[in-house]
Design a protein around this motif. Structure first.
Motif, short mmCIF file in Angstrom:
data_model
loop_
_atom_site.label_atom_id
_atom_site.label_comp_id
_atom_site.label_asym_id
_atom_site.label_seq_id
_atom_site.Cartn_x
_atom_site.Cartn_y
_atom_site.Cartn_z
N ASP B 65 0.85 -1.21 0.00
CA ASP B 65 0.00 0.00 0.00
C ASP B 65 0.88 1.26 0.00
OD1 ASP B 65 -1.62 -2.11 0.60
OD2 ASP B 65 -2.89 -1.00 1.97
N GLU B 67 4.03 1.58 -0.86
CA GLU B 67 4.80 1.71 -2.11
C GLU B 67 3.90 2.27 -3.21
OE1 GLU B 67 7.04 -1.25 -5.13
OE2 GLU B 67 6.94 -1.95 -3.07
N LEU B 68 2.69 1.71 -3.28
CA LEU B 68 1.74 2.14 -4.32
C LEU B 68 1.36 3.61 -4.15
CD1 LEU B 68 -0.27 1.19 -6.66
CD2 LEU B 68 -1.95 1.09 -4.84
N MET B 69 1.03 3.98 -2.91
CA MET B 69 0.59 5.36 -2.67
C MET B 69 1.73 6.35 -2.93
SD MET B 69 -2.55 4.98 -2.27
CE MET B 69 -2.97 6.69 -2.20
N LYS B 71 4.11 5.93 -5.08
CA LYS B 71 4.24 5.99 -6.54
C LYS B 71 3.17 6.92 -7.12
CE LYS B 71 6.62 1.99 -8.33
NZ LYS B 71 6.58 0.73 -9.00
N ILE B 72 1.97 6.77 -6.61
CA ILE B 72 0.86 7.59 -7.11
C ILE B 72 1.12 9.07 -6.81
CG2 ILE B 72 -1.56 8.16 -6.56
CD1 ILE B 72 -2.12 5.13 -6.60
N GLN B 73 1.59 9.34 -5.56
CA GLN B 73 1.87 10.73 -5.19
C GLN B 73 2.99 11.32 -6.06
OE1 GLN B 73 2.33 10.32 -1.01
NE2 GLN B 73 0.12 10.37 -0.70
N ARG B 75 3.76 10.41 -9.05
CA ARG B 75 3.21 10.66 -10.39
C ARG B 75 2.41 11.95 -10.41
NH1 ARG B 75 2.11 6.37 -14.01
NH2 ARG B 75 0.00 7.14 -14.29
#
Lengths: 174, 173
Positions: B65, B67-69, B71-73, B75
């Protein structure tokens, strides 16, 4: 609720289902994890259509399914790794349970190997994730009757594979 | 549930004719009566058990979670800064165009500039004549200075005369 909370409560909470689904298709933990992450990023990028989605989980599953199929088509490097599954996912030293895992993986591979991509999807969603017929029909955009027909075919293979493994005496559950 | 009923449901299970609820019930019954089962029913009980273990075993932890968040931030930030760059570039272009449209003479103004004449032509003639004279005198002075460069040729000849006989005599010997 802000966008991030909505995303976490609606889509990120499906991560395990997406991961398991990817795993059964890609047969590799890292690739399955990557596919799940990619699918969730794709979902985040499609914020403009969130409001139109009736069933977020089914939509997310659809996205991960397409990604997995795309990956399979592109790479075609699916490796069988029953050992990895055995070593990484069994949190027990009970030989009976290990054997159960091995048999299950073998059966799964045997069945999946005989199915089309659509039938595989139906099989994993029903047998692994326990999705209702209606949900599977939504994910695949087919009728419930088609879902049942595909499932019938898959279970025929399942029955044969179980029989084959029993006949060859592979099974050794204590 | 009696075992013969389980056998009936097993057949319906293979044909995918059990409803969602019936299938759930079937799985529960098989798990509960596993010790009494044999043959296909036992195989199925084990199959369902293994499937449920798979579901339990294959999970992503909270680091996924995070790592994903992140990455999203990342981006989002990258796309924000890119948007700012686009805005800055647009402002630059617009201000450039505005500058030219304000300060650059229009075609009418350019015609006017071309027709522009001095007020006193005689004075302008005298100015131009004086400037040309000055330029001519500077050029003459410079030419005299350049004459001194002739000395280089003289020096070059002397050097030639001094060294050439020696090299000739070397060749002869």
């Amino acid at each position: 609720m802000n966008v991030e909370s909505y995303y976490k409560n609606t889509y990120l909470k499906c991560k395990d289902q997406l991961y398991r689904f990817s795993y059964h298709f890609l047969k590799n933990e890292d690739e399955a994890k990557d596919a799940t992450q990619e699918a969730l990023i794709k979902i985040w990028d499609k914020q403009s259509v969130w409001a139109e989605i009736d069933n977020p989980e089914a939509w997310a599953m659809q996205i991960v399914k397409n990604l997995c199929l795309e990956k399979i088509r592109k790479l075609k490097t699916i490796t069988k790794h029953a050992d990895q599954l055995k070593a990484e996912n069994i949190h027990t030293n009970d030989p009976g349970r290990i054997s159960l895992w091995q048999n299950q993986w073998e059966i799964l591979q045997e069945v999946m190997g005989q199915l089309s991509e659509k039938q595989k999807t139906v099989f994993v969603l029903r047998e692994v994730e326990g999705y209702p017929y209606q949900e599977i029909a939504k994910v695949l955009k087919i009728t419930e009757a088609q879902v049942k027909s595909d499932l019938h075919r898959s279970r025929k293979f399942l029955k044969n594979s179980m029989q084959k493994i029993n006949d060859h005496g592979i099974k050794s559950i204590g | 549930m009696a075992l013969n009923q389980l056998d009936k449901w097993k057949e319906l299970y293979w044909k995918a004719e059990l409803s969602d609820e019936e299938e759930g019930e079937f799985k529960k019954e098989l798990a509960a009566k596993k010790d009494q089962l044999s043959g296909e029913l036992l195989d199925l009980a084990e199959w369902f058990e293994a499937q449920s273990s798979t579901t339990e075993g294959l999970k992503l932890d909270s680091s996924f979670d995070e790592e994903l968040m992140s990455k999203i931030q990342h981006r989002s930030q990258a796309s924000d800064s890119w948007n700012w760059l686009k805005i800055a570039a647009s402002i630059l272009i617009i201000s450039g165009l505005a500058y030219f449209s304000i300060w650059f003479p229009t075609s009418d103004e350019r015609v006017g500039l071309a027709d522009d004449k001095v007020e006193n032509p005689e004075m302008a003639y005298q100015d131009a004549k004086a400037t040309l004279k000055l330029m001519a005198s500077i050029m003459n002075d410079s030419k005299e200075h350049l004459n001194s460069l002739e000395m280089i040729n003289v020096a070059q000849e002397k050097v030639k005369d001094t060294f050439q006989p020696k090299s000739k005599s070397k060749k002869d010997s």
